[in-house]
Structures are given as structure tokens and as C-alpha cells.
Design a protein around this motif. Sequence first.
Motif, PDB file in Angstrom:
ATOM      1  N   GLY A 241      39.197  60.772  37.327  1.00 41.62           N
ATOM      2  CA  GLY A 241      39.590  60.961  38.725  1.00 41.62           C
ATOM      3  C   GLY A 241      39.766  59.629  39.439  1.00 41.62           C
ATOM      4  O   GLY A 241      38.956  58.720  39.271  1.00 41.62           O
ATOM      5  N   LEU A 242      40.847  59.541  40.214  1.00 43.42           N
ATOM      6  CA  LEU A 242      41.085  58.307  40.971  1.00 43.42           C
ATOM      7  C   LEU A 242      39.886  58.009  41.880  1.00 43.42           C
ATOM      8  O   LEU A 242      39.476  56.868  42.042  1.00 43.42           O
ATOM      9  CB  LEU A 242      42.350  58.493  41.808  1.00 43.42           C
ATOM     10  N   GLU A 247      35.176  54.978  44.147  1.00 47.80           N
ATOM     11  CA  GLU A 247      33.743  54.957  44.453  1.00 47.80           C
ATOM     12  C   GLU A 247      32.979  53.943  43.596  1.00 47.80           C
ATOM     13  O   GLU A 247      31.922  53.485  43.981  1.00 47.80           O
ATOM     14  CB  GLU A 247      33.145  56.355  44.273  1.00 47.80           C
ATOM     15  N   SER A 248      33.543  53.615  42.448  1.00 46.99           N
ATOM     16  CA  SER A 248      32.851  52.634  41.597  1.00 46.99           C
ATOM     17  C   SER A 248      33.201  51.197  41.963  1.00 46.99           C
ATOM     18  O   SER A 248      32.786  50.269  41.268  1.00 46.99           O
ATOM     19  CB  SER A 248      33.207  52.834  40.124  1.00 46.99           C
ATOM     20  N   GLY A 249      33.996  51.016  42.996  1.00 45.10           N
ATOM     21  CA  GLY A 249      34.252  49.658  43.464  1.00 45.10           C
ATOM     22  C   GLY A 249      35.485  49.002  42.875  1.00 45.10           C
ATOM     23  O   GLY A 249      35.564  47.780  42.794  1.00 45.10           O
ATOM     24  N   ALA A 316      33.444  42.227  54.081  1.00 45.09           N
ATOM     25  CA  ALA A 316      33.589  43.525  54.778  1.00 45.09           C
ATOM     26  C   ALA A 316      33.461  44.682  53.782  1.00 45.09           C
ATOM     27  O   ALA A 316      32.825  45.699  54.077  1.00 45.09           O
ATOM     28  CB  ALA A 316      34.936  43.573  55.488  1.00 45.09           C
ATOM     29  N   LYS A 317      34.039  44.517  52.616  1.00 44.70           N
ATOM     30  CA  LYS A 317      33.981  45.603  51.618  1.00 44.70           C
ATOM     31  C   LYS A 317      32.534  45.818  51.143  1.00 44.70           C
ATOM     32  O   LYS A 317      32.113  46.943  50.903  1.00 44.70           O
ATOM     33  CB  LYS A 317      34.888  45.296  50.415  1.00 44.70           C
ATOM     34  N   ILE A 318      31.829  44.714  50.973  1.00 43.20           N
ATOM     35  CA  ILE A 318      30.438  44.839  50.522  1.00 43.20           C
ATOM     36  C   ILE A 318      29.605  45.527  51.596  1.00 43.20           C
ATOM     37  O   ILE A 318      28.890  46.495  51.335  1.00 43.20           O
ATOM     38  CB  ILE A 318      29.852  43.438  50.183  1.00 43.20           C
ATOM     39  N   GLN A 347      32.649  42.520  38.313  1.00 46.75           N
ATOM     40  CA  GLN A 347      33.961  43.083  37.976  1.00 46.75           C
ATOM     41  C   GLN A 347      34.406  44.120  38.994  1.00 46.75           C
ATOM     42  O   GLN A 347      35.574  44.472  39.060  1.00 46.75           O
ATOM     43  CB  GLN A 347      33.879  43.711  36.591  1.00 46.75           C
ATOM     44  N   THR A 348      33.433  44.609  39.761  1.00 45.47           N
ATOM     45  CA  THR A 348      33.781  45.603  40.788  1.00 45.47           C
ATOM     46  C   THR A 348      33.071  45.238  42.084  1.00 45.47           C
ATOM     47  O   THR A 348      32.111  44.450  42.065  1.00 45.47           O
ATOM     48  CB  THR A 348      33.297  47.013  40.372  1.00 45.47           C
ATOM     49  N   ILE A 349      33.504  45.840  43.167  1.00 45.51           N
ATOM     50  CA  ILE A 349      32.820  45.625  44.442  1.00 45.51           C
ATOM     51  C   ILE A 349      31.376  46.121  44.330  1.00 45.51           C
ATOM     52  O   ILE A 349      30.456  45.508  44.869  1.00 45.51           O
ATOM     53  CB  ILE A 349      33.572  46.351  45.583  1.00 45.51           C
ATOM     54  N   ASN A 350      31.174  47.191  43.568  1.00 45.91           N
ATOM     55  CA  ASN A 350      29.807  47.702  43.406  1.00 45.91           C
ATOM     56  C   ASN A 350      28.912  46.677  42.703  1.00 45.91           C
ATOM     57  O   ASN A 350      27.728  46.566  43.025  1.00 45.91           O
ATOM     58  CB  ASN A 350      29.802  49.020  42.642  1.00 45.91           C
TER      59      ASN A 350
END
Length: 459
Positions: A241-242, A247-249, A316-318, A347-350
Amino acid sequence: MNVRTRFAPSPTGTLHIGVARTAIFNWLFAKRNNGKFYLRIEDTDRERSKDEYVESIKHGLNWLGLNWDGNIVFQSQRVERHKEVAQALINKGVAYHCYATQEEIQNFRDANPGQKFISKWRDGAQYYGSSLPVVRLRINDDGMTKINDLVLGEIEVKNGEMDDMVLLRSDKTPTYLLSCVVDDYDMQISHIIRGNDHLTNTFRQLQILKAIGWKEPSYVHIPLIHGNDGRKISKRDGGVGLEEYRESGYLPEALFNYLLRLGWGHENREIINAQEAIQIFNLADISKSPARFDLDKLNFINQYYIRSLDDEIIFAKIINQVNKELLNEKCLEKIKKSISLIKSRGQTINDLVDLVSIFISYSNPIDEQSKEILALNESKQILVNILDTFKDEQNWNADMLKQLCSNFAAKYEIKISVIMKALRAGVLGTFKSPPIYETLEILGKEETMHRISQIIDQG
Ligand code: GLU
């Protein structure tokens, strides 16, 4: 060339990444040719279609930056038009009412495996019973149907292999095969770009087009996306799912780039953003074989796009993902300062959200390595002594801390690496963090000392 493409998902689930790739190809082909890209929601299956899935589809497209032209077409609102076309086909004598029951058809199939069902009503036999008919298209038994696919080339099937397909069910609702053809025609779609799981539908839809006498659009069937084991992509490959990726960043620009490259290529280049893709996208470079989903490559591309973002945007994203109740002015300031230090470490925002958590509090739970280190008497002793050394320090910065630790190592005859480990365990509680001296600089003297004192007090 007057290019008009469409993306025609059924709202029976959230947006699948394979379907999102189909949308990207349609959007790019339209943009590349100064054409139009439309969104049609194929919601004729009233039981399985849900408004929340329509929202998920719209949201997913917006998130990827795939803006559609005009209003969204809802297929369910066009049922009367579909029925009208079915009636026109009956009037023309190329479609007929078939009274065979489901049971009869099933019995036939069970008794004659592999054979096609031939309705006895196809040649206009009279019916005197009371069951409700379906409407079927009479398919010529002779000849071939050919798809001139712009990617796969010519593909043919014998007409004799096709059943007389149902156009209207016995409750008079149109089938997907009919609705799709009518909508594509009315929307003046020039190119139908969709997954190659639709090839059999295309053969059938060509029959409907021919029966009505409408011009064929161009077809492009894109090979499907497979998982690492060669089968259809699944959860094991990182999700389908997109929304899971969002949601995983993962960044939308990274996912756009990755999905574009999955089954289409240009000079072996990995990084191609949307603006550039509009300039160079072509159908000829769509691959004929299935694409393999590769999470490592997606991670690489995501990391590339994260690194290219301005620090304020990453910040801001964090912040967007951190529990607001945990944040005060001081934490925000520290996180802001840490961005340049951490931005290439996830590797991701998360991942970055995890990394900045050390500026909010001591790690909870404390990681295994830290636990082991803190269990050593040597570590405790180091922390007690270093607290004393830190106390009088005025210039709190990474260079000073490095110098101080190296003097400390010499004085107590301990390896510098042992000191660094004790500091990580004692101040951060995790070994997943940026370089220790820079981290301590940002954390500040007061907080560093406070954390060390607490660890010492806990014994
Ligand atoms: N509604 C169909 C699906 O979601 C797509 C139909 C098409 O692209 O023609 O699979």
C-alpha cells in the motif's frame, strides 16, 4: 497527437503501489505530450466500493503530485449510458438475451472442462419461462482478435476461444467490460495504459468496440511488479500500500522516482525527478518483462532525496511526527541544530525521527549494548570521573570534548574508545546516534551532566 489518458482504479482498497505506478505512467505520458490525464473511479461494485478508498486514492495521487484534469468521473453515475449502449447492441442484433441459469452454465463447465459455454439463445431462440436474462455479446467464432500493444507488440487470440461475454447482468447492471469501454469512448481516451493483467479484458473489450463500430484507442500493457521471490509483490517485500510507505517515512518524490524506474528506464539512470521525467518519458523504454521490487534501491533513492532537502524542511517533517507533548523550546532548538548531523544517517524520515529522540530524552528503552556497558564497573567509574572533569568546562563544543576525552584517556590510561562507549551508554542509552562529541555539543553541558548524574545515582 491529442493524448488523453486515464487512471481508472476501483475503490475496493487503498492505493496499491503497482496501481500507483500505472497512474504515474499515464500522468507522465499525458504531460509529455501536452495531453490530459483523467481520473475515473470504477465504483460499480457497490458492495466492495467504499468512500474511504476513494479518499485514499485521491490522497495518494495528490501526495505523489499526480494532478488530474477536469472532474473525477464516477462510473456508477453513468450506468444509464452503459445500459443504453447494451440496448443499442441488442437492436443491432449483435447482443442477445441469454436465459441460461448459473447452475446450467456450471453444470456444463463441470461436464466439459476447458470448453466454452455456448448459449442456446445466441441465435434468437424464443424463451417462454420466467427467469431474468443477462445480455451477452455474440462473438464471432471465426477469425482472430489482435492487440497492437505499443509496448508488447502484436498479440492475438482466436475468437473461437472467447465466451459470449456478459454485458448486462440479470439485474440489469452493466459489467466492468462494458462500462469501461463506454466510459473510455465517451471520455475520448486516446491511450489506455494499464497492467498486463488486463490483457484478457482488452481482447474482450476490442470485441465490444468492434460490435459497436467505435474506433480503437491505443493500448499499452505494463508488466506487473514482482516481489523478490519472483511472485506477485506482497507484504514481505516491504508492503503493497502506498500509505504504508508514506507512514514509514518515504518521501513522495522518492517513491515517484522509484516507481517510475520500476519497469521504465533511461540510460540506466537511477535518479530522475518528475520535472525531468516529463521531458524524457517515452513508451518505448517501458520494459516487457516484470519488474522486481527492490526495497534497498527504494531506500537508496529515498535517502538521496532526503539529503537534497533543505534542513528546515527536514526539521518540519521530523517535528510533524514527534509527539508534541514531549517537545519544549529547548528540545526544538537541539533538534534543529542536529539536522545537518543526522540527515545523511537515515534512509527514511522515520529513521531520522528515531535519531533525534536522543535530544528529547535518554533512550527508553535503553539498548542492549548500552546495558552491557553500564553493567561494567569500569564504565561507572569513567562516568563518575568524567562528570567531575566536565564540571569546570566552559567551552562546550565537539572539539573541546574530543580534546578533553583524549586528556582524560591519557590521565587514567584508558582507551579513548572505551570512554566514548561509556558516554554513549550513559548519556544517550543507545548506540544508534550520530558522532558522540557533536551529539553532546548539541545536547549541551547541563543536559549531559544531568543525564550522567542520573545514571550514577541509579547505581
Ligand atoms: N478498474 C480496473 C482496476 O482497478 C482498471 C481498469 C482499467 O484500467 O481499464 O483494475
